[in-house]
Motif scaffolding. Structure first.
Motif, PDB file in Angstrom:
ATOM      1  N   PRO A  69       0.722  -1.158  -0.190  1.00  0.00           N
ATOM      2  CA  PRO A  69       0.347   0.145  -0.198  1.00  0.00           C
ATOM      3  C   PRO A  69       0.561   0.976   0.048  1.00  0.00           C
ATOM      4  O   PRO A  69       1.429   1.527   0.403  1.00  0.00           O
ATOM      5  CB  PRO A  69      -0.555   0.333   1.775  1.00  0.00           C
ATOM      6  N   SER A  70       0.583   1.859  -0.376  1.00  0.00           N
ATOM      7  CA  SER A  70       0.862   3.480  -0.414  1.00  0.00           C
ATOM      8  C   SER A  70       1.082   3.817   0.846  1.00  0.00           C
ATOM      9  O   SER A  70       0.120   3.723   1.405  1.00  0.00           O
ATOM     10  CB  SER A  70       0.573   4.790  -1.061  1.00  0.00           C
ATOM     11  N   PRO A  71       2.351   4.812   1.303  1.00  0.00           N
ATOM     12  CA  PRO A  71       2.824   5.477   2.602  1.00  0.00           C
ATOM     13  C   PRO A  71       2.041   6.206   3.361  1.00  0.00           C
ATOM     14  O   PRO A  71       1.517   6.028   4.580  1.00  0.00           O
ATOM     15  CB  PRO A  71       4.337   6.213   2.577  1.00  0.00           C
ATOM     16  N   ALA A  72       0.923   7.062   2.062  1.00  0.00           N
ATOM     17  CA  ALA A  72      -0.288   8.391   2.241  1.00  0.00           C
ATOM     18  C   ALA A  72      -1.188   6.950   3.250  1.00  0.00           C
ATOM     19  O   ALA A  72      -1.903   7.449   4.283  1.00  0.00           O
ATOM     20  CB  ALA A  72      -0.615   8.783   1.504  1.00  0.00           C
ATOM     21  N   LEU A  73      -1.894   6.120   2.719  1.00  0.00           N
ATOM     22  CA  LEU A  73      -2.787   4.789   2.794  1.00  0.00           C
ATOM     23  C   LEU A  73      -2.099   4.002   4.209  1.00  0.00           C
ATOM     24  O   LEU A  73      -2.928   4.512   4.961  1.00  0.00           O
ATOM     25  CB  LEU A  73      -3.041   3.684   2.139  1.00  0.00           C
TER      26      LEU A  73
END
Length: 67
Positions: free
Chosen positions: A21-25
């Motif tokens: 998953p993206s670091p933002a998620l």
């Protein structure tokens, strides 16, 4: 009594479940769990019939022995 505003996390922004998953998620989930301790997941792809069945099964269980 007012209900708390739970963070809503949209998992549809993570279209490739085989990829990380993206670091933002990750940060959004971490923040929700650290700050609130609960979150609402949307965009997960679980059919509504499965969700409704889970809620119905929970409603059918007696929890009086827990009090």
């Amino acid at each position: 009594m007012s209900l708390p505003n739970f963070p809503v996390i949209d998992l549809s922004v993570w279209p490739d479940e085989d990829a990380a998953p993206s670091p933002a998620l990750v940060q959004e989930i971490r923040g929700a769990l650290q700050d609130v301790g609960f979150m609402v997941l949307v965009g997960h792809g679980v059919p509504q019939a499965v969700i409704d069945g889970a809620f119905a099964a929970c409603a059918a269980v007696s929890y009086t022995h827990l009090t």
